[in-house]
Design a protein around this motif. Structure first.
Motif, mmCIF file in Angstrom:
data_model
loop_
_atom_site.group_PDB
_atom_site.id
_atom_site.type_symbol
_atom_site.label_atom_id
_atom_site.label_comp_id
_atom_site.label_asym_id
_atom_site.label_seq_id
_atom_site.Cartn_x
_atom_site.Cartn_y
_atom_site.Cartn_z
ATOM 1 N N HIS A 79 0.783 -1.230 0.000
ATOM 2 C CA HIS A 79 0.000 0.000 0.000
ATOM 3 C C HIS A 79 0.819 1.286 0.000
ATOM 4 C CE1 HIS A 79 -4.080 -1.233 -0.239
ATOM 5 N NE2 HIS A 79 -4.047 -2.006 0.831
ATOM 6 N N GLY A 80 1.545 1.483 -1.074
ATOM 7 C CA GLY A 80 2.162 2.775 -1.310
ATOM 8 C C GLY A 80 3.234 3.183 -0.328
ATOM 9 N N ASP A 81 3.965 2.210 0.211
ATOM 10 C CA ASP A 81 5.058 2.521 1.133
ATOM 11 C C ASP A 81 6.328 1.851 0.615
ATOM 12 O OD1 ASP A 81 6.827 2.953 3.215
ATOM 13 O OD2 ASP A 81 5.353 2.574 4.786
ATOM 14 N N ALA A 82 7.059 2.573 -0.226
ATOM 15 C CA ALA A 82 8.239 2.005 -0.868
ATOM 16 C C ALA A 82 9.347 1.706 0.130
ATOM 17 C CB ALA A 82 8.748 2.937 -1.961
ATOM 18 N N MET A 83 9.476 2.530 1.174
ATOM 19 C CA MET A 83 10.524 2.297 2.151
ATOM 20 C C MET A 83 10.319 0.956 2.847
ATOM 21 S SD MET A 83 11.713 4.574 5.477
ATOM 22 C CE MET A 83 10.707 3.757 6.714
ATOM 23 N N CYS A 84 9.092 0.690 3.266
ATOM 24 C CA CYS A 84 8.833 -0.581 3.944
ATOM 25 C C CYS A 84 8.836 -1.749 2.961
ATOM 26 C CB CYS A 84 7.524 -0.510 4.725
ATOM 27 S SG CYS A 84 7.656 0.498 6.233
ATOM 28 N N ALA A 85 8.511 -1.498 1.701
ATOM 29 C CA ALA A 85 8.631 -2.549 0.690
ATOM 30 C C ALA A 85 10.073 -3.018 0.595
ATOM 31 C CB ALA A 85 8.138 -2.042 -0.661
ATOM 32 N N ARG A 86 10.992 -2.080 0.566
ATOM 33 C CA ARG A 86 12.414 -2.422 0.507
ATOM 34 C C ARG A 86 12.883 -3.077 1.811
ATOM 35 N NH1 ARG A 86 15.298 -0.265 -3.713
ATOM 36 N NH2 ARG A 86 14.138 1.128 -5.078
ATOM 37 N N TYR A 87 12.337 -2.623 2.913
ATOM 38 C CA TYR A 87 12.714 -3.214 4.200
ATOM 39 C C TYR A 87 12.348 -4.704 4.244
ATOM 40 C CZ TYR A 87 12.447 -4.413 9.144
ATOM 41 O OH TYR A 87 12.580 -5.046 10.356
ATOM 42 N N VAL A 356 -3.692 -15.433 1.769
ATOM 43 C CA VAL A 356 -4.364 -14.255 1.229
ATOM 44 C C VAL A 356 -3.856 -12.970 1.884
ATOM 45 C CG1 VAL A 356 -6.458 -15.614 0.836
ATOM 46 C CG2 VAL A 356 -6.252 -14.242 2.930
ATOM 47 N N GLY A 357 -4.143 -11.857 1.230
ATOM 48 C CA GLY A 357 -3.909 -10.528 1.791
ATOM 49 C C GLY A 357 -5.233 -9.854 2.045
ATOM 50 N N HIS A 358 -5.345 -8.557 1.687
ATOM 51 C CA HIS A 358 -6.595 -7.805 1.599
ATOM 52 C C HIS A 358 -7.224 -7.399 2.931
ATOM 53 C CE1 HIS A 358 -10.168 -6.191 -0.185
ATOM 54 N NE2 HIS A 358 -10.966 -7.114 0.294
ATOM 55 N N THR A 359 -7.229 -8.264 3.922
ATOM 56 C CA THR A 359 -7.905 -7.969 5.189
ATOM 57 C C THR A 359 -6.856 -7.681 6.253
ATOM 58 O OG1 THR A 359 -9.760 -9.396 4.587
ATOM 59 C CG2 THR A 359 -9.517 -8.819 6.917
ATOM 60 N N PRO A 360 -6.694 -6.401 6.628
ATOM 61 C CA PRO A 360 -5.561 -6.027 7.475
ATOM 62 C C PRO A 360 -5.767 -6.304 8.956
ATOM 63 C CG PRO A 360 -6.822 -4.078 6.903
ATOM 64 C CD PRO A 360 -7.455 -5.226 6.159
ATOM 65 N N ASP A 361 -4.669 -6.552 9.604
ATOM 66 C CA ASP A 361 -4.585 -6.630 11.056
ATOM 67 C C ASP A 361 -3.179 -6.176 11.399
ATOM 68 O OD1 ASP A 361 -4.935 -7.200 13.765
ATOM 69 O OD2 ASP A 361 -6.110 -9.000 13.338
ATOM 70 N N ASP A 362 -2.875 -6.094 12.694
ATOM 71 C CA ASP A 362 -1.536 -5.628 13.041
ATOM 72 C C ASP A 362 -0.497 -6.717 12.916
ATOM 73 O OD1 ASP A 362 -2.640 -6.996 15.146
ATOM 74 O OD2 ASP A 362 -1.857 -5.670 16.699
ATOM 75 N N PHE A 372 -4.954 -21.743 6.744
ATOM 76 C CA PHE A 372 -5.331 -20.425 6.244
ATOM 77 C C PHE A 372 -4.385 -19.385 6.818
ATOM 78 C CE2 PHE A 372 -7.917 -16.489 6.383
ATOM 79 C CZ PHE A 372 -8.173 -16.366 5.023
ATOM 80 N N LEU A 373 -3.707 -18.655 5.918
ATOM 81 C CA LEU A 373 -2.755 -17.627 6.322
ATOM 82 C C LEU A 373 -3.251 -16.283 5.808
ATOM 83 C CD1 LEU A 373 -1.098 -20.300 6.562
ATOM 84 C CD2 LEU A 373 0.892 -18.989 5.817
ATOM 85 N N ALA A 374 -3.578 -15.382 6.730
ATOM 86 C CA ALA A 374 -3.991 -14.024 6.391
ATOM 87 C C ALA A 374 -2.790 -13.125 6.611
ATOM 88 C CB ALA A 374 -5.173 -13.596 7.256
ATOM 89 N N ILE A 375 -2.138 -12.693 5.535
ATOM 90 C CA ILE A 375 -0.814 -12.081 5.680
ATOM 91 C C ILE A 375 -0.813 -10.568 5.476
ATOM 92 C CG2 ILE A 375 0.256 -14.244 4.972
ATOM 93 C CD1 ILE A 375 1.028 -12.867 2.335
ATOM 94 N N ASP A 376 -2.002 -9.942 5.378
ATOM 95 C CA ASP A 376 -2.035 -8.478 5.320
ATOM 96 C C ASP A 376 -1.892 -7.953 6.749
ATOM 97 O OD1 ASP A 376 -2.432 -5.807 5.043
ATOM 98 O OD2 ASP A 376 -4.408 -5.939 4.092
ATOM 99 N N SER A 377 -0.678 -7.557 7.102
ATOM 100 C CA SER A 377 -0.414 -7.040 8.443
ATOM 101 C C SER A 377 -0.122 -5.544 8.414
ATOM 102 C CB SER A 377 0.749 -7.799 9.088
ATOM 103 O OG SER A 377 1.925 -7.705 8.306
ATOM 104 N N ALA A 378 -0.818 -4.843 7.510
ATOM 105 C CA ALA A 378 -0.684 -3.384 7.403
ATOM 106 C C ALA A 378 0.785 -2.975 7.316
ATOM 107 C CB ALA A 378 -1.368 -2.694 8.582
ATOM 108 N N LEU A 379 1.473 -3.492 6.307
ATOM 109 C CA LEU A 379 2.900 -3.199 6.140
ATOM 110 C C LEU A 379 3.147 -1.739 5.795
ATOM 111 C CD1 LEU A 379 4.030 -6.360 4.128
ATOM 112 C CD2 LEU A 379 4.115 -5.988 6.603
ATOM 113 N N GLY A 380 2.196 -1.105 5.093
ATOM 114 C CA GLY A 380 2.338 0.303 4.766
ATOM 115 C C GLY A 380 2.053 1.160 5.987
ATOM 116 N N ARG A 381 2.922 2.114 6.248
ATOM 117 C CA ARG A 381 2.789 2.912 7.471
ATOM 118 C C ARG A 381 1.581 3.840 7.447
ATOM 119 N NH1 ARG A 381 8.262 5.702 7.073
ATOM 120 N NH2 ARG A 381 7.855 5.186 4.893
ATOM 121 N N TRP A 382 1.186 4.318 6.277
ATOM 122 C CA TRP A 382 0.057 5.250 6.218
ATOM 123 C C TRP A 382 -1.248 4.541 6.561
ATOM 124 C CZ3 TRP A 382 4.544 6.094 3.806
ATOM 125 C CH2 TRP A 382 5.051 7.391 3.842
ATOM 126 N N ILE A 383 -1.473 3.345 6.029
ATOM 127 C CA ILE A 383 -2.695 2.626 6.378
ATOM 128 C C ILE A 383 -2.635 2.143 7.829
ATOM 129 C CG2 ILE A 383 -1.810 0.473 5.377
ATOM 130 C CD1 ILE A 383 -4.671 -0.360 4.864
#
Length: 434
Positions: A79-87, A356-362, A372-383
């Motif tokens: 979600h639009g966070d290039a710094m954390c993408a690289r991290y 899957v992704g899509h459904t965020p949690d911390d 079942f692995l829900a891997i959207d852990s809000a990696l982008g800092r803005w969201i």
């Protein structure tokens, strides 16, 4: 008919999800909040220093059979966070920092979509993922619902009731539009216009709960620019917003390299007994006439979408049954609530795990006996910090009426990614990397 009703409910929930986040920009889960001193110290951490510039990476043309893969890394919504993408890329250790070589000769890397939106560095994020996918045969980049909405947003007004990128939440961050505009088109008026838009969003939309009555559109009865009293200033903001939005959406047209890459993103990826996708799998898509009852049908759906995703073909495809199924696969959230559903889906597709992704949690969630692995852990800092809303994040700011807060984002990356290691006796060990 039941399937169409389910899809309509899903679409409505996605479209109006911004209201649920009205009282606070934060997502509806608890997030560890660090002290201000920690934020200041962390902001200067060189978290991406060992990740090479992808533009200099050598092209890797080797094709590695799935049977030789012993480790699979899965990265959730960026979600639009290039710094954390690289991290998080750096945390995998898959690219040698000195030689730029792919170190994981028996490893695969899967991104589950949503590279754009929410944060202000979407272009840099999608370019990073695109470069990796094109250079390394062991990288898979799936379609997210936000990439699909970008493709839909290219459609003419008669085919699009409301443009996703003009909604007051969940879409392209205003500062991100600057990345798409030519440098000589970004003027003092451009920056002034964005300042005004951020102030209006905070005070007039979020602070007053006007999600449904105001859009980030330059013109029309719902235009945010209608809230500007000074006529000359209103005209300036309209023109700057219109200019930036056009540069943004035209960057993903079917005749651009970026647009063509997004169009070809697969909806699902099956690796032996594992299936990766963005949203989830509604069991109903397997039993309706013309649905996708098997893994091979899902693979065929990838090809069908890729051949129909250009601007001239997308609208009729999305109106078809298979188009509705594609939309369901990138937006469905029912698997998170039912292990019985997961068990049914896994058995029908002959897989052991659904990722899957899509459904965020911390945090990453490993559920249903690791099936079942829900891997959207809000990696982008803005969201993670400000949810679906447009907040710059450079400082903490309150709306004039005090009913909404835009918080300062952290200088460090939080959440987690997943590493799956093949067991000698069969199956996969699940490791969450934080």
């Amino acid at each position: 008919m039941l399937f169409q009703i389910v899809l309509a409910v899903v679409a409505a929930a996605v479209l109006f999800s911004g209201k649920a986040l009205y009282t606070s920009g934060r997502l509806p889960f608890s997030i560890h909040r660090r002290r201000a001193s920690e934020l200041n110290n962390a902001a200067s951490d060189p978290i991406s220093s060992s990740v090479p510039d992808v533009d200099t990476l050598p092209v890797d043309e080797s094709a590695v059979p799935d049977s030789t893969i012993t480790t699979i890394w899965a990265i959730g919504d960026l979600h639009g966070d290039a710094m954390c993408a690289r991290y998080w890329l750096n945390r995998t250790g898959l690219i040698d920092s000195e030689t730029d070589a792919w170190k994981g000769s028996t490893s695969k890397l899967v991104f589950v979509g949503d590279y754009v939106d929410k944060g202000p560095t979407s272009l840099e994020t999608v370019q990073l993922v695109k470069s990796l996918e094109e250079r390394y045969s062991n990288v898979v980049a799936l379609m997210g619902n936000h990439e699909l909405e970008v493709l839909n947003d290219r459609l003419p007004p008669e085919q699009r009731r409301r443009y996703w990128y003009q909604l007051p939440y969940s879409t392209v961050h205003p500062d991100d539009m600057l990345s798409y505009a030519p440098e000589n088109e970004v003027t003092a008026d451009t920056h002034r216009a964005l300042d005004i838009l951020y102030d209006l969003a905070l005070d007039e939309i979020y602070g007053k709960n006007q999600f449904r009555s105001v859009d980030f559109s330059p013109y029309g009865e719902k235009s945010i620019c209608n809230l500007i009293e000074d006529e000359a200033e209103s005209k300036m903001v309209r023109e700057e917003l219109d200019k930036l939005q056009n540069y943004y959406i035209n960057s993903y047209s079917s005749d651009t390299e970026l647009g063509q890459w997004v169009e070809k993103r697969p909806i699902t990826h099956i690796h032996e007994d594992l299936i990766f996708l963005h949203g989830g799998i509604n069991p109903q898509i397997m039993d309706i006439d013309g649905g996708v009852p098997s893994a091979s049908d899902l693979s065929d759906l990838n090809s069908a979408f890729a051949s129909s995703s250009s601007t001239s073909h997308l609208s009729p495809f999305m109106k078809s049954l298979h188009g509705q199924i594609v939309y369901d696969l990138v937006t469905y959230r029912g698997n998170h609530k039912s292990c019985r559903e997961v068990e049914f889906v896994a058995e029908r597709l002959n897989v052991s795990k659904v990722i899957v992704g899509h459904t965020p949690d911390d945090n990453v969630r490993v559920m249903c006996d690791e099936s079942f692995l829900a891997i959207d852990s809000a990696l982008g800092r803005w969201i993670r910090v400000n949810g679906n809303q447009y907040c710059r994040g450079d400082v903490t700011r309150n709306s004039k009426n005090g009913r909404y807060t835009c918080d300062k984002i952290a200088g460090f990356c939080e959440g987690g990614i997943v590493r799956l290691d093949r067991k000698e006796e069969g199956g996969w060990d699940v490791n969450v990397i934080t």
